[in-house]
Design a protein around this motif. Sequence first.
Motif, PDB file in Angstrom:
ATOM      1  N   PHE A  62      -4.498   1.617  -6.956  1.00 31.67           N
ATOM      2  CA  PHE A  62      -5.932   1.311  -6.893  1.00 31.67           C
ATOM      3  C   PHE A  62      -6.553   2.164  -5.794  1.00 31.67           C
ATOM      4  N   LEU A 103      -3.914   4.003  -0.875  1.00 34.12           N
ATOM      5  CA  LEU A 103      -4.095   3.346  -2.165  1.00 34.12           C
ATOM      6  C   LEU A 103      -3.364   2.008  -2.156  1.00 34.12           C
ATOM      7  N   ALA A 104      -3.909   1.053  -2.887  1.00 34.19           N
ATOM      8  CA  ALA A 104      -3.266  -0.247  -3.022  1.00 34.19           C
ATOM      9  C   ALA A 104      -2.261  -0.205  -4.173  1.00 34.19           C
ATOM     10  N   LYS A 105      -1.170  -0.949  -4.011  1.00 35.89           N
ATOM     11  CA  LYS A 105      -0.129  -1.011  -5.036  1.00 35.89           C
ATOM     12  C   LYS A 105      -0.119  -2.346  -5.781  1.00 35.89           C
ATOM     13  N   HIS A 136      -9.703   3.340  -3.288  1.00 38.55           N
ATOM     14  CA  HIS A 136     -10.894   2.792  -2.643  1.00 38.55           C
ATOM     15  C   HIS A 136     -11.681   3.800  -1.818  1.00 38.55           C
ATOM     16  N   PRO A 178      -2.645  -6.038  -6.908  1.00 36.23           N
ATOM     17  CA  PRO A 178      -3.994  -6.592  -6.972  1.00 36.23           C
ATOM     18  C   PRO A 178      -4.420  -7.324  -5.704  1.00 36.23           C
ATOM     19  N   ASN A 215      -5.244  -4.737  -3.312  1.00 39.03           N
ATOM     20  CA  ASN A 215      -6.449  -4.089  -3.810  1.00 39.03           C
ATOM     21  C   ASN A 215      -7.688  -4.810  -3.300  1.00 39.03           C
ATOM     22  N   LYS A 216      -7.675  -6.117  -3.343  1.00 41.25           N
ATOM     23  CA  LYS A 216      -8.798  -6.923  -2.860  1.00 41.25           C
ATOM     24  C   LYS A 216      -8.972  -6.737  -1.352  1.00 41.25           C
ATOM     25  N   ILE A 248       0.823  -1.211   0.000  1.00 41.39           N
ATOM     26  CA  ILE A 248       0.000   0.000   0.000  1.00 41.39           C
ATOM     27  C   ILE A 248       0.857   1.262   0.000  1.00 41.39           C
ATOM     28  N   ALA A 259     -10.320  -3.245  -0.563  1.00 38.88           N
ATOM     29  CA  ALA A 259     -11.719  -3.165  -0.981  1.00 38.88           C
ATOM     30  C   ALA A 259     -12.624  -3.783   0.071  1.00 38.88           C
TER      31      ALA A 259
END
Length: 289
Positions: free
Chosen positions: A124, A139-141, A126, A143, A146-147, A88, A150
């Motif tokens: 990503f 922010l996510a860096k 959210h 995938p 990211n999940k 992140i 989220a």
Amino acid sequence: MTLKKWTFTVDPEDAELRLDQIIAKRTDLSRRAAREALKLGGVQVDRKRVKVAGKLVKAGIEIRVAFDPDLPPVPTTAIPIVFEDTWILAVDKPAGLATQGTWATDRHDLLALLKTQRPDLQLFLHHRLDQGTSGLLVLAKDPKANKGLAEAFAGRDLEKLYLVRVSEPLAACIVEAPIGRIRGADPGRFGCTGDLMEPKSARTDFRPATDEETAGLTPGHYLVARIHTGRTHQIRVHLAHLGRPVLGDTLYGGEPSDRLWLHAWRLGLKRPVTGGDLRLEAPPLRFKA
């Protein structure tokens, strides 16, 4: 800002024209202004941003154009990094900067600046902060992260604290009042009462900030707000509902000021992927005396 917007479909006789020519023909923009709108990201063809002036568009396709002649130069300010690991990136968003692209531009926002600052990253998003609000944004860096983020934001498995200044004191309280867009409001805004469009439940906890928490800040009445839901303008709307609008928030009846006195201050969450607790803080430097 003097934002101008147009929406139209391409006529058959214009299908062989360049996109900048079509825009100049169907709006009051010159071809030069049309090319500027394209460059800034203010043109959507079939709901997708397009920046190619020479693109040909088929008849019947919808075109949306937004142009703001008062936009300042594209910012180059470095975004402060609060925390970063493999998964992140947490930043301190400056006030006055949109979180992501607006109708008229995808170059004057936080994500655009971060892409310039860190072109090596795929980020990503959210959650968002209002343009006038400063502070923590994560922010996510990756995938996998990211999940995880989220799920955390969707399930509210996190603690979000804001520091806010109001014109009059407010005792500790909990506000549980639905928030919806006010039908027909111009400029658009949200509320807890009246003719609301799709109101959704919302909870915010307020308490007076301590002397320790506000040491060194411009003197005033400060609150700590914890949001349990993530509705648009939630803190601003709930404080206006209580008759204590945010200082500088003239949209919701706040006293005029040179800034919106709202800052995303602290964030507690579970680390995505690796687990464990993570607590982040962005000091409210712009509130200092």
